[in-house]
Design an enzyme around this catalytic site. Structure first.
Site, PDB file in Angstrom:
ATOM      1  N   CYS A 131      66.486  26.098  56.255  1.00  0.00           N
ATOM      2  CA  CYS A 131      67.154  27.196  55.540  1.00  0.00           C
ATOM      3  C   CYS A 131      68.681  27.038  55.470  1.00  0.00           C
ATOM      4  O   CYS A 131      69.290  27.351  54.446  1.00  0.00           O
ATOM      5  CB  CYS A 131      66.779  28.533  56.161  1.00  0.00           C
ATOM      6  SG  CYS A 131      66.623  28.489  57.947  1.00  0.00           S
ATOM      7  N   HIS A 244      71.247  34.166  56.212  1.00  0.00           N
ATOM      8  CA  HIS A 244      72.183  33.311  56.947  1.00  0.00           C
ATOM      9  C   HIS A 244      73.519  33.274  56.197  1.00  0.00           C
ATOM     10  O   HIS A 244      73.544  33.245  54.957  1.00  0.00           O
ATOM     11  CB  HIS A 244      71.661  31.870  57.010  1.00  0.00           C
ATOM     12  CG  HIS A 244      70.411  31.698  57.830  1.00  0.00           C
ATOM     13  ND1 HIS A 244      69.897  32.659  58.661  1.00  0.00           N
ATOM     14  CD2 HIS A 244      69.585  30.619  57.939  1.00  0.00           C
ATOM     15  CE1 HIS A 244      68.797  32.197  59.260  1.00  0.00           C
ATOM     16  NE2 HIS A 244      68.585  30.965  58.827  1.00  0.00           N
TER      17      HIS A 244
HETATM   18  N1  LIG Z   1      61.952  31.724  59.262  1.00  0.00           N
HETATM   19  C1  LIG Z   1      62.688  30.978  58.446  1.00  0.00           C
HETATM   20  O1  LIG Z   1      63.723  31.398  57.937  1.00  0.00           O
HETATM   21  C2  LIG Z   1      62.242  29.588  58.111  1.00  0.00           C
HETATM   22  C3  LIG Z   1      62.955  28.893  57.132  1.00  0.00           C
HETATM   23  C4  LIG Z   1      62.549  27.613  56.814  1.00  0.00           C
HETATM   24  C5  LIG Z   1      61.475  27.069  57.454  1.00  0.00           C
HETATM   25  N2  LIG Z   1      60.795  27.769  58.404  1.00  0.00           N
HETATM   26  C6  LIG Z   1      59.636  27.144  59.041  1.00  0.00           C
HETATM   27  O2  LIG Z   1      58.462  27.841  58.692  1.00  0.00           O
HETATM   28  C7  LIG Z   1      57.524  27.776  59.762  1.00  0.00           C
HETATM   29  C8  LIG Z   1      57.042  29.170  60.126  1.00  0.00           C
HETATM   30  O3  LIG Z   1      58.137  29.989  60.425  1.00  0.00           O
HETATM   31  P1  LIG Z   1      58.042  31.565  60.527  1.00  0.00           P
HETATM   32  O4  LIG Z   1      59.435  31.996  60.664  1.00  0.00           O
HETATM   33  O5  LIG Z   1      57.199  32.144  59.460  1.00  0.00           O
HETATM   34  O6  LIG Z   1      57.288  31.765  61.954  1.00  0.00           O
HETATM   35  P2  LIG Z   1      56.355  32.964  62.470  1.00  0.00           P
HETATM   36  O7  LIG Z   1      56.734  34.258  61.878  1.00  0.00           O
HETATM   37  O8  LIG Z   1      56.383  32.822  63.938  1.00  0.00           O
HETATM   38  O9  LIG Z   1      54.894  32.573  61.933  1.00  0.00           O
HETATM   39  C9  LIG Z   1      54.197  31.443  62.398  1.00  0.00           C
HETATM   40  C10 LIG Z   1      52.937  31.249  61.592  1.00  0.00           C
HETATM   41  O10 LIG Z   1      52.323  30.030  62.017  1.00  0.00           O
HETATM   42  C11 LIG Z   1      50.965  30.303  62.316  1.00  0.00           C
HETATM   43  N3  LIG Z   1      50.458  29.429  63.366  1.00  0.00           N
HETATM   44  C12 LIG Z   1      50.893  29.312  64.629  1.00  0.00           C
HETATM   45  N4  LIG Z   1      50.112  28.450  65.321  1.00  0.00           N
HETATM   46  C13 LIG Z   1      49.167  28.033  64.472  1.00  0.00           C
HETATM   47  C14 LIG Z   1      48.055  27.168  64.589  1.00  0.00           C
HETATM   48  N5  LIG Z   1      47.767  26.546  65.747  1.00  0.00           N
HETATM   49  N6  LIG Z   1      47.281  26.950  63.502  1.00  0.00           N
HETATM   50  C15 LIG Z   1      47.557  27.578  62.338  1.00  0.00           C
HETATM   51  N7  LIG Z   1      48.581  28.428  62.162  1.00  0.00           N
HETATM   52  C16 LIG Z   1      49.384  28.657  63.221  1.00  0.00           C
HETATM   53  C17 LIG Z   1      50.954  31.733  62.787  1.00  0.00           C
HETATM   54  O11 LIG Z   1      49.649  32.243  62.722  1.00  0.00           O
HETATM   55  P3  LIG Z   1      49.121  33.336  63.778  1.00  0.00           P
HETATM   56  O12 LIG Z   1      49.671  34.651  63.318  1.00  0.00           O
HETATM   57  O13 LIG Z   1      47.647  33.247  63.649  1.00  0.00           O
HETATM   58  O14 LIG Z   1      49.616  32.928  65.130  1.00  0.00           O
HETATM   59  C18 LIG Z   1      51.909  32.358  61.782  1.00  0.00           C
HETATM   60  O15 LIG Z   1      51.238  32.600  60.565  1.00  0.00           O
HETATM   61  C19 LIG Z   1      58.218  26.999  60.866  1.00  0.00           C
HETATM   62  O16 LIG Z   1      57.864  25.639  60.730  1.00  0.00           O
HETATM   63  C20 LIG Z   1      59.675  27.171  60.547  1.00  0.00           C
HETATM   64  O17 LIG Z   1      60.457  26.117  61.061  1.00  0.00           O
HETATM   65  C21 LIG Z   1      61.155  29.024  58.746  1.00  0.00           C
END
Ligand SMILES: NC(=O)c1ccc[n+]([C@@H]2O[C@H](COP(=O)([O-])OP(=O)(O)OC[C@H]3O[C@@H](n4cnc5c(N)ncnc54)[C@H](OP(=O)(O)O)[C@@H]3O)[C@@H](O)[C@H]2O)c1
Length: 363
Positions: A131, A244
């Site tokens: 991001c 951000h």
């Molecule tokens: N947040 C940002 O601004 C942002 C920006 C760019 C990239 N990202 C990337 O996007 C990804 C997710 O970020 P987020 O912020 O959305 O995190 P989050 O709110 O913590 O959500 C994590 C997601 O991953 C799933 N997950 C976790 N363990 C899993 C497994 N073993 N198998 C399948 N699904 C699983 C979770 O499902 P459950 O609910 O079932 O646990 C949930 O849907 C990360 O790789 C992060 O680096 C985030």
């Protein structure tokens, strides 16, 4: 957007990015025939309502990708490393939000308005940048193409939603604890984030940078096609829920006035200049939230660089939208428009192969 309905999977559909992806797909009328929502076994079987339709969440396992055209991954790097090749092998085009593939030389790392050309010939997996990188690359592109980039220094002020759903709850809980006069409990971060600024995002690397800072360095170089760009970053987590902000100082090859810089920034698709100090107008996290644009302001000459070759500015963007979900959907739209969703072998491209050791420097 119109077109043949596609089967779209969202992996990490219960997370903050996954939920934003579902929302953005709907807002932009992406041609979704079937929407397959996948998460961990913990969420499997739960139902969610999407545009009046009830969809049951499935477990993200290789078989779940049978018949999928586009798979938007946002479930962390481990899941992406494990399942993106399985999805690609089944013919899906993966657009991955994690850091798993970004620095793999065979995998395009794309900001939609900067290097969509890198999508051509993709092998089934495409990486969405971090991001902090995302909101910076389009404005640096404007300078690269007009006055040349000599050196970039960026300091980030990043919201807790960049960490995920748990960190949003942690900040909320710490604010409530503060008001109630109770101790602030930190679990996602090493220190309380409420009323604080933490210069630690992701793990520390042997060179003293954090991995987040190193992502900004290496990803911007790759996206801009400037492998030797002199760029440095300090990444700071602040108690803001979404969006951000970044303070950027650029040394350019040729002289540049602030007025010309504003024109150059405003000419980039998806970039909006908000810059009227007299009326206290500049980009704010609160105003960028919920928007897809990248906002730029506080544009001024950087007086530390001679000959008017220094420019300083402030960049703000919603990390969940342009910083993650919107760019992923924009990539999907470009793939559809150019007929690049089909399996790699049908497009004359090399199909995805088992990965070589990743070139994620210092990781
Ligand atoms: N947040 C940002 O601004 C942002 C920006 C760019 C990239 N990202 C990337 O996007 C990804 C997710 O970020 P987020 O912020 O959305 O995190 P989050 O709110 O913590 O959500 C994590 C997601 O991953 C799933 N997950 C976790 N363990 C899993 C497994 N073993 N198998 C399948 N699904 C699983 C979770 O499902 P459950 O609910 O079932 O646990 C949930 O849907 C990360 O790789 C992060 O680096 C985030």
């Amino acid at each position: 957007m119109n077109g043949k309905p596609l089967t779209v999977a969202v992996v990490g559909a219960t997370g903050v990015v996954g939920r934003t992806m579902i929302q953005v797909l709907g807002e932009r009328d992406f041609p979704v025939g079937e929407l397959r929502l996948l998460a961990s076994g913990r969420s499997a079987g739960r139902s969610v309502s999407v545009r009046g339709q009830t969809i049951e969440i499935g477990e993200a396992v290789p078989e779940a990708f049978e018949g999928v055209d586009i798979a938007l991954f946002s479930a962390g790097a481990d899941i992406s490393r494990e399942l993106a090749p399985a999805a690609a092998a089944r013919g899906a085009t993966v657009i991955d939000n994690s850091s798993a593939w970004r620095m793999d030389p065979n995998i395009p790392l794309v900001v939609s308005q900067v290097n969509a050309h890198d999508l051509e010939g993709h092998e089934g997996i495409i990486a969405n940048p971090n991001c902090s990188t995302m909101q910076l690359a389009p404005v640096l592109m404007a300078l690269r193409d007009s006055v040349g980039l000599e050196r970039v220094v960026v300091d980030t002020y990043q919201s807790v939603s960049g960490t995920g759903a748990d960190a949003i709850a942690e900040l909320d809980g710490q604010i409530r604890a503060h008001v109630a006069g109770e101790p602030k409990v930190a679990t996602d971060y090493p220190h309380p984030i409420a009323f604080n600024a933490l210069p630690e995002i992701d793990v520390f690397l042997p060179n003293g940078y954090t991995k987040e800072e190193w992502k900004v360095v290496t990803e911007d170089r790759k996206i801009l096609g400037l492998p030797d760009l002199r760029i440095s970053c300090t990444a700071v987590r602040i108690p803001v829920f979404v969006s951000h902000s970044e303070a950027v100082h650029v040394e350019t090859r040729d002289p540049l006035t602030p007025a010309r810089a504003r024109e150059l920034f405003a000419a980039v698709e998806g970039v909006v200049v908000r810059d009227d100090p007299a009326s206290h107008e500049y980009p704010l996290a609160t105003e960028a939230t919920g928007r897809d644009e990248i906002f730029v302001g506080r544009v001024r000459q950087d007086i530390s660089i001679p000959d008017d070759r220094g420019i300083a500015f402030w960049v703000v963007s919603d990390n969940l939208r342009k910083g993650a979900a919107t760019n992923a959907v924009e990539i999907a739209e470009i793939l559809v428009a150019r007929d690049w969703v089909r399996h790699a072998s049908d497009r004359g491209a090399r199909p995805y192969r088992e990965a070589e050791p990743l070139a994620e420097a210092m990781a």
